[in-house]
Design a protein around this motif. Structure first.
Motif, PDB file in Angstrom:
ATOM      1  N   MET A   1       0.852  -1.130  -0.039  1.00  0.00           N
ATOM      2  CA  MET A   1       0.032   0.017   0.163  1.00  0.00           C
ATOM      3  C   MET A   1       0.872   1.146  -0.067  1.00  0.00           C
ATOM      4  N   MET A   2       0.429   2.119  -0.915  1.00  0.00           N
ATOM      5  CA  MET A   2       1.357   3.538  -0.893  1.00  0.00           C
ATOM      6  C   MET A   2       0.936   4.675   0.131  1.00  0.00           C
ATOM      7  N   SER A   3       1.798   5.244   0.610  1.00  0.00           N
ATOM      8  CA  SER A   3       1.567   6.386   1.560  1.00  0.00           C
ATOM      9  C   SER A   3       1.042   7.316   1.001  1.00  0.00           C
ATOM     10  N   ALA A   4       0.299   8.067   1.787  1.00  0.00           N
ATOM     11  CA  ALA A   4      -0.283   9.535   1.147  1.00  0.00           C
ATOM     12  C   ALA A   4       0.613  10.320   0.456  1.00  0.00           C
ATOM     13  N   LYS A   5       1.896  10.498   0.773  1.00  0.00           N
ATOM     14  CA  LYS A   5       3.027  11.308   0.217  1.00  0.00           C
ATOM     15  C   LYS A   5       3.232  10.550  -1.186  1.00  0.00           C
ATOM     16  N   GLU A   6       3.399   9.306  -1.068  1.00  0.00           N
ATOM     17  CA  GLU A   6       3.641   8.677  -2.468  1.00  0.00           C
ATOM     18  C   GLU A   6       2.543   8.851  -3.528  1.00  0.00           C
ATOM     19  N   LEU A   7       1.321   8.698  -2.954  1.00  0.00           N
ATOM     20  CA  LEU A   7      -0.111   9.208  -3.619  1.00  0.00           C
ATOM     21  C   LEU A   7       0.097  10.301  -4.312  1.00  0.00           C
ATOM     22  N   LEU A   8       0.520  11.272  -3.480  1.00  0.00           N
ATOM     23  CA  LEU A   8       0.225  12.542  -3.813  1.00  0.00           C
ATOM     24  C   LEU A   8       1.389  12.907  -4.958  1.00  0.00           C
ATOM     25  N   ILE A   9       2.588  12.555  -4.643  1.00  0.00           N
ATOM     26  CA  ILE A   9       3.716  12.489  -5.799  1.00  0.00           C
ATOM     27  C   ILE A   9       3.009  11.848  -7.079  1.00  0.00           C
ATOM     28  N   LYS A  10       2.618  10.793  -7.190  1.00  0.00           N
ATOM     29  CA  LYS A  10       2.149  10.118  -8.242  1.00  0.00           C
ATOM     30  C   LYS A  10       1.018  11.057  -8.937  1.00  0.00           C
ATOM     31  N   GLU A  11       0.088  11.412  -8.035  1.00  0.00           N
ATOM     32  CA  GLU A  11      -0.850  12.381  -8.690  1.00  0.00           C
ATOM     33  C   GLU A  11      -0.280  13.479  -9.413  1.00  0.00           C
ATOM     34  N   ILE A  12       0.649  14.427  -8.758  1.00  0.00           N
ATOM     35  CA  ILE A  12       1.010  15.728  -9.379  1.00  0.00           C
ATOM     36  C   ILE A  12       1.837  15.151 -10.536  1.00  0.00           C
ATOM     37  N   GLU A  13       2.530  14.291 -10.748  1.00  0.00           N
ATOM     38  CA  GLU A  13       3.645  14.337 -11.950  1.00  0.00           C
ATOM     39  C   GLU A  13       2.889  14.489 -13.089  1.00  0.00           C
ATOM     40  N   GLY A  14       1.577  14.435 -13.426  1.00  0.00           N
ATOM     41  CA  GLY A  14       0.943  14.517 -14.699  1.00  0.00           C
ATOM     42  C   GLY A  14       0.119  15.870 -14.771  1.00  0.00           C
ATOM     43  N   MET A  15       0.431  16.556 -13.832  1.00  0.00           N
ATOM     44  CA  MET A  15      -0.334  17.992 -13.762  1.00  0.00           C
ATOM     45  C   MET A  15       0.374  19.328 -14.347  1.00  0.00           C
ATOM     46  N   THR A  16      -0.447  20.097 -14.845  1.00  0.00           N
ATOM     47  CA  THR A  16       0.141  21.319 -15.515  1.00  0.00           C
ATOM     48  C   THR A  16       0.789  22.220 -14.464  1.00  0.00           C
ATOM     49  N   GLU A  17       1.417  23.179 -14.871  1.00  0.00           N
ATOM     50  CA  GLU A  17       1.817  23.986 -13.924  1.00  0.00           C
ATOM     51  C   GLU A  17       0.701  24.964 -13.058  1.00  0.00           C
ATOM     52  N   GLU A  19      -2.273  23.600 -12.592  1.00  0.00           N
ATOM     53  CA  GLU A  19      -2.777  22.980 -11.514  1.00  0.00           C
ATOM     54  C   GLU A  19      -1.862  22.722 -10.410  1.00  0.00           C
ATOM     55  N   LEU A  20      -0.711  22.692 -10.326  1.00  0.00           N
ATOM     56  CA  LEU A  20       0.349  22.430  -9.437  1.00  0.00           C
ATOM     57  C   LEU A  20       0.252  23.790  -8.465  1.00  0.00           C
ATOM     58  N   GLN A  21       0.134  24.760  -9.200  1.00  0.00           N
ATOM     59  CA  GLN A  21       0.192  26.168  -8.550  1.00  0.00           C
ATOM     60  C   GLN A  21      -1.237  26.314  -7.627  1.00  0.00           C
ATOM     61  N   GLN A  22      -2.275  25.890  -7.950  1.00  0.00           N
ATOM     62  CA  GLN A  22      -3.850  25.819  -7.380  1.00  0.00           C
ATOM     63  C   GLN A  22      -3.464  24.900  -6.295  1.00  0.00           C
ATOM     64  N   ILE A  23      -2.833  23.595  -6.468  1.00  0.00           N
ATOM     65  CA  ILE A  23      -2.511  22.578  -5.385  1.00  0.00           C
ATOM     66  C   ILE A  23      -1.775  23.179  -4.244  1.00  0.00           C
ATOM     67  N   LEU A  24      -0.748  23.805  -4.733  1.00  0.00           N
ATOM     68  CA  LEU A  24       0.361  24.374  -3.657  1.00  0.00           C
ATOM     69  C   LEU A  24      -0.495  25.746  -2.954  1.00  0.00           C
ATOM     70  N   THR A  25      -1.185  26.412  -3.486  1.00  0.00           N
ATOM     71  CA  THR A  25      -2.113  27.365  -2.739  1.00  0.00           C
ATOM     72  C   THR A  25      -3.139  26.692  -1.689  1.00  0.00           C
TER      73      THR A  25
END
Length: 81
Positions: A1-17, A19-25
């Motif tokens: 089972m993947m940790s929350a951090k690993e799942l987050l990293i996996k999710e953000i890898e395919g995001m646009t800049e 989308e990443l800025q919105q998530i960071l906010t």
């Protein structure tokens, strides 16, 4: 089972800049709220109980009691509801 951090990293890898800025906010807002709540809980745990004030309740010190009472009676008005 993947940790929350690993799942987050996996999710953000395919995001646009954008989308990443919105998530960071969002992440920063959550962290700020948690820090604020933590500070409030620390502050409220240091507040006094009010017992020191209650020791003086009902006690008048001074010789102007009647003058102060007269001032209250003369300055109050009729209540309007």
């Amino acid at each position: 089972m993947m940790s929350a951090k690993e799942l987050l990293i996996k999710e953000i890898e395919g995001m646009t800049e954008t989308e990443l800025q919105q998530i960071l906010t969002i992440i920063q807002e959550v962290k700020n709220k948690l820090n604020s709540d933590n500070k409030k809980s620390k502050l409220s745990s240091h507040l006094g109980s009010g017992k020191s004030i209650l020791r003086h309740a009902g006690k008048w010190v001074g010789d102007d009691w009647q003058e102060c009472l007269d001032l209250v009676y003369s300055s109050r008005g009729n209540a309007e509801f």
